[in-house]
Design a protein around this motif. Sequence first.
Motif, mmCIF file in Angstrom:
data_model
loop_
_atom_site.group_PDB
_atom_site.id
_atom_site.type_symbol
_atom_site.label_atom_id
_atom_site.label_comp_id
_atom_site.label_asym_id
_atom_site.label_seq_id
_atom_site.Cartn_x
_atom_site.Cartn_y
_atom_site.Cartn_z
ATOM 1 N N GLY A 28 0.855 -1.186 0.000
ATOM 2 C CA GLY A 28 0.000 0.000 0.000
ATOM 3 C C GLY A 28 0.883 1.225 0.000
ATOM 4 N N PRO A 29 0.316 2.397 -0.287
ATOM 5 C CA PRO A 29 1.147 3.605 -0.284
ATOM 6 C C PRO A 29 1.537 3.982 1.143
ATOM 7 C CG PRO A 29 -1.145 4.183 -0.618
ATOM 8 C CD PRO A 29 -1.081 2.679 -0.603
ATOM 9 N N SER A 30 2.759 4.456 1.305
ATOM 10 C CA SER A 30 3.234 5.002 2.586
ATOM 11 C C SER A 30 2.894 4.115 3.777
ATOM 12 C CB SER A 30 2.630 6.393 2.818
ATOM 13 O OG SER A 30 2.978 7.228 1.785
ATOM 14 N N PRO A 31 3.459 2.919 3.859
ATOM 15 C CA PRO A 31 3.088 2.036 4.967
ATOM 16 C C PRO A 31 3.403 2.607 6.344
ATOM 17 C CG PRO A 31 4.942 1.141 3.715
ATOM 18 C CD PRO A 31 4.401 2.277 2.926
ATOM 19 N N TYR A 32 4.401 3.538 6.425
ATOM 20 C CA TYR A 32 4.653 4.101 7.758
ATOM 21 C C TYR A 32 3.476 4.959 8.220
ATOM 22 C CZ TYR A 32 7.450 4.971 11.859
ATOM 23 O OH TYR A 32 7.895 4.983 13.173
ATOM 24 N N PHE A 33 2.706 5.476 7.273
ATOM 25 C CA PHE A 33 1.481 6.203 7.629
ATOM 26 C C PHE A 33 0.440 5.287 8.275
ATOM 27 C CE2 PHE A 33 1.430 10.082 4.524
ATOM 28 C CZ PHE A 33 2.316 10.748 5.345
ATOM 29 N N ASP A 34 0.550 3.977 8.050
ATOM 30 C CA ASP A 34 -0.345 3.067 8.777
ATOM 31 C C ASP A 34 -0.024 3.120 10.265
ATOM 32 O OD1 ASP A 34 -1.528 2.243 6.405
ATOM 33 O OD2 ASP A 34 -0.187 0.535 6.166
ATOM 34 N N LEU A 35 1.261 3.293 10.578
ATOM 35 C CA LEU A 35 1.675 3.319 11.985
ATOM 36 C C LEU A 35 1.381 4.667 12.638
ATOM 37 C CD1 LEU A 35 5.096 1.439 11.639
ATOM 38 C CD2 LEU A 35 2.930 0.505 12.428
ATOM 39 N N THR A 36 1.527 5.746 11.887
ATOM 40 C CA THR A 36 1.233 7.066 12.473
ATOM 41 C C THR A 36 -0.260 7.370 12.452
ATOM 42 O OG1 THR A 36 1.470 8.194 10.346
ATOM 43 C CG2 THR A 36 3.450 8.045 11.723
ATOM 44 N N GLY A 37 -1.014 6.545 11.759
ATOM 45 C CA GLY A 37 -2.453 6.780 11.677
ATOM 46 C C GLY A 37 -2.841 7.734 10.561
ATOM 47 N N GLU A 38 -1.894 8.181 9.778
ATOM 48 C CA GLU A 38 -2.224 9.174 8.748
ATOM 49 C C GLU A 38 -2.883 8.557 7.512
ATOM 50 O OE1 GLU A 38 1.799 10.592 9.534
ATOM 51 O OE2 GLU A 38 1.084 12.599 9.061
ATOM 52 N N ASN A 39 -2.664 7.258 7.282
ATOM 53 C CA ASN A 39 -3.259 6.659 6.088
ATOM 54 C C ASN A 39 -4.777 6.568 6.153
ATOM 55 O OD1 ASN A 39 -1.566 6.305 3.955
ATOM 56 N ND2 ASN A 39 -0.908 4.239 4.517
ATOM 57 N N VAL A 40 -5.322 6.629 7.360
ATOM 58 C CA VAL A 40 -6.780 6.623 7.493
ATOM 59 C C VAL A 40 -7.380 7.731 6.633
ATOM 60 C CG1 VAL A 40 -8.650 7.060 9.135
ATOM 61 C CG2 VAL A 40 -6.704 5.638 9.804
ATOM 62 N N HIS A 41 -6.655 8.845 6.539
ATOM 63 C CA HIS A 41 -7.146 9.970 5.740
ATOM 64 C C HIS A 41 -6.337 10.177 4.463
ATOM 65 C CE1 HIS A 41 -9.927 11.053 8.852
ATOM 66 N NE2 HIS A 41 -8.956 11.100 9.734
ATOM 67 N N MET A 42 -5.057 9.825 4.503
ATOM 68 C CA MET A 42 -4.203 10.115 3.340
ATOM 69 C C MET A 42 -4.607 9.284 2.129
ATOM 70 S SD MET A 42 -1.881 12.226 2.669
ATOM 71 C CE MET A 42 -0.615 12.625 1.491
ATOM 72 N N ARG A 43 -4.872 8.020 2.368
ATOM 73 C CA ARG A 43 -5.227 7.139 1.254
ATOM 74 C C ARG A 43 -6.491 7.644 0.543
ATOM 75 N NH1 ARG A 43 -4.282 1.317 -0.156
ATOM 76 N NH2 ARG A 43 -4.975 1.445 -2.294
ATOM 77 N N PRO A 44 -7.588 7.924 1.287
ATOM 78 C CA PRO A 44 -8.770 8.465 0.608
ATOM 79 C C PRO A 44 -8.497 9.807 -0.072
ATOM 80 C CG PRO A 44 -9.343 7.746 2.823
ATOM 81 C CD PRO A 44 -7.855 7.645 2.697
#
Length: 714
Positions: free
Chosen positions: A566-582
């Motif tokens: 997935g894009p930016s997997p470290y954002f999964d850890l910081t919680g940012e992918n919850v919004h970044m991916r959409p």
Amino acid sequence: MTRPARYDILFEPIKIGPRTMKNRFYQAPHCTGFGDVFPGAQASHRAMKAEGGWAVVNTEATTIGPEFDWAGQMTPSRMWDDDDIRNWSLMTEKAHEHDALVGMQLHAGGGFLTGFDSRLPGRHIHNRLEEAGWLGSVIAMDKSDIREVQRMYVEASLRAQRAGFDIVNVWGGESASLPVQFLMNVHNQRTDEYGGTLENRARFWLETLEQVHEALNDDMVVCARFCIDSLHEGPGGIRVEDEGVGFVELADDLVDFWDVQVGGEHAELWIKDAGPSRFYEENFQAPWVRKIRPHTNKPIIGVGRFTSPDTMVDAIVSGQLDIIGAARPSISDPFLPKKIEEGRFEDIRECIGCNVCVSRINARWHLICTQNSTAGEEYRRGWHPETIPPTSKPDESILIVGAGAAGLECAVTLGQRGFKNVHLVDAANDIGGHVEWIANLPGMSAWRRVVDWRRAQLAKLPVETIPGKHLSADDILDYGADNVIVAVGASWAPDGMNGIAHAGVAGASSDMPNVATPEQILRDGKVLVGEEVVVLDTEGYFMGASLAQRLRQDGYSVTLVTHFPGPSPYFDLTGENVHMRPLLEQLGVKIVTEHLITEFVDGQARGSNLITGRPTAWNADSLVLVTQRNANTTLHTHLDQTITESGVAIRLFHIGDCVAPRMLVADAIFDGARLAREFDHSDPAVARRYIRERRLIGATDDVYDDMLRVGLPR
Ligand code: SF4
């Protein structure tokens, strides 16, 4: 300095049940990754906040029995039996030394568990595995199970009392535990007296609070951390107008205060409570929390990454809150209350909302912090954020070359230690290094606080800061300093070199007009050629995704290619992918995963699928290379060689990204802090030992206690 009178309200004592908070600062329960596994670190981390003026410090979510074991999801934090009392007593003892009240957050996760340690099934409202609980197993509770779980809450509360805690918090936050899950229709489809109407769904929590209250006999404060709105779009969750105010009215007589928060449709989305600054403003929970006020007679605590004393005062004066809750701001600056109390506003290390602390906890280890290099090091390295042992060699002169994150932290720390001849020199026109220009990425302006805080400290210290001055190796050798510290950072690979292909991208070089590295775009203003841009990201943190966002917003057609699933997997850890991916999808950034680009030729980026090997190509007028950073080693290597050959009496060091590029700014800052703190030792280039908390075979209890209280001999 004295504080302006408008902040006095923050320092009024406030009664919570049988205790009184000395002021209105409450360190909200938050994970540390210490749990009860690292009791020394746990105790010292919380005690530091107590010393910094927080009237209440809390544990993280602490499970009440083996049925709720979540090892593997979090470092275990447990109050399971009488043996646990001993280690937790260390935390209460240390925090009480600073006149703080101490709270324990009691946790029974329902379906949010693993059973990795206990190998027991959990007890839940129903028998379905879900979301974060998919690794565990659950049984649906009958009424005798419910009574048993309530008994466990009572026993854990009594143990907390014996361990010296002042507050027990029956946790129903972030949809992650049984009390709030009972309230949620998505979980609770029971047809007995624990399901159906709000009164029925509230019954488990109400009975539990009642039993805990009765057992503690008004000797401790009892509160509930309550997710007043789970932000569900449909009817399955908590809505502040319905279950939110409804439960507050039902339970108001059973709690001494309310600790409220917003967000978390399910346990994995708890991050919406700890919203990153990229997507959430300070005090973003206010619209929901304000709706609670008319329905309670008890003090309300809320969170919202509060760092501004004005926002805190507004929240209290407006009636939104009675007490300021904070987790991340207390990590970033454990002395936030004291600094406000003393009117030392420029000294506040404001949280930047990067969620790097969260990322380490999500990675199943302990917290670190970008702003506060001492976070997590209080016990094992004995670091204090405000009091640094003075140097015994104040007259030694030190030249730091490079005023990026590591150089700045090193200079500030050396200055605070009393070194009188520190020069901080940078070739750029301003200090900050790459933090200055990454803060230009969308949503990252708060990162500038990293530079701002250090700039403010330097202004008060005997450190001479000299921007806009390029020093060659000869200049450095002629400078006359006893010590030289090289901190010149790293540069993005100009050829796309990466550790996946172990090669660069053939045909690509940042010398070409249609190939760029991040610093060329963000620092140097390089304009890309054409309309179609491909961003190759093999790093996996903020740069690839943020550049894709920025370039798309600038009007380019953007394809983001990464080898990760997935894009930016470290954002999964910081919680940012919850919004970044959409957000990326909404912007129209095309996301290609599990692919690598190996060639850039004829207006095409060519590569292959890493799983199937199938070749693929993307039209690319321009290619952006977010692959790896290379340490800028040339200066240090040259100096090292010259000093060795000439025998000149200069001690040479290097720190930060020019030693090894760090994905996290926090780690570069740590490196600068470590060298400065250990500078008086015989070989400061080598990190000193730190305490590793573990069971030592043959150690007596006394030895172990001494280790916790005094620290290992070095
Ligand atoms: Fe704040 Fe970032 Fe530190 Fe966490 S790591 S406390 S979000 S500055």
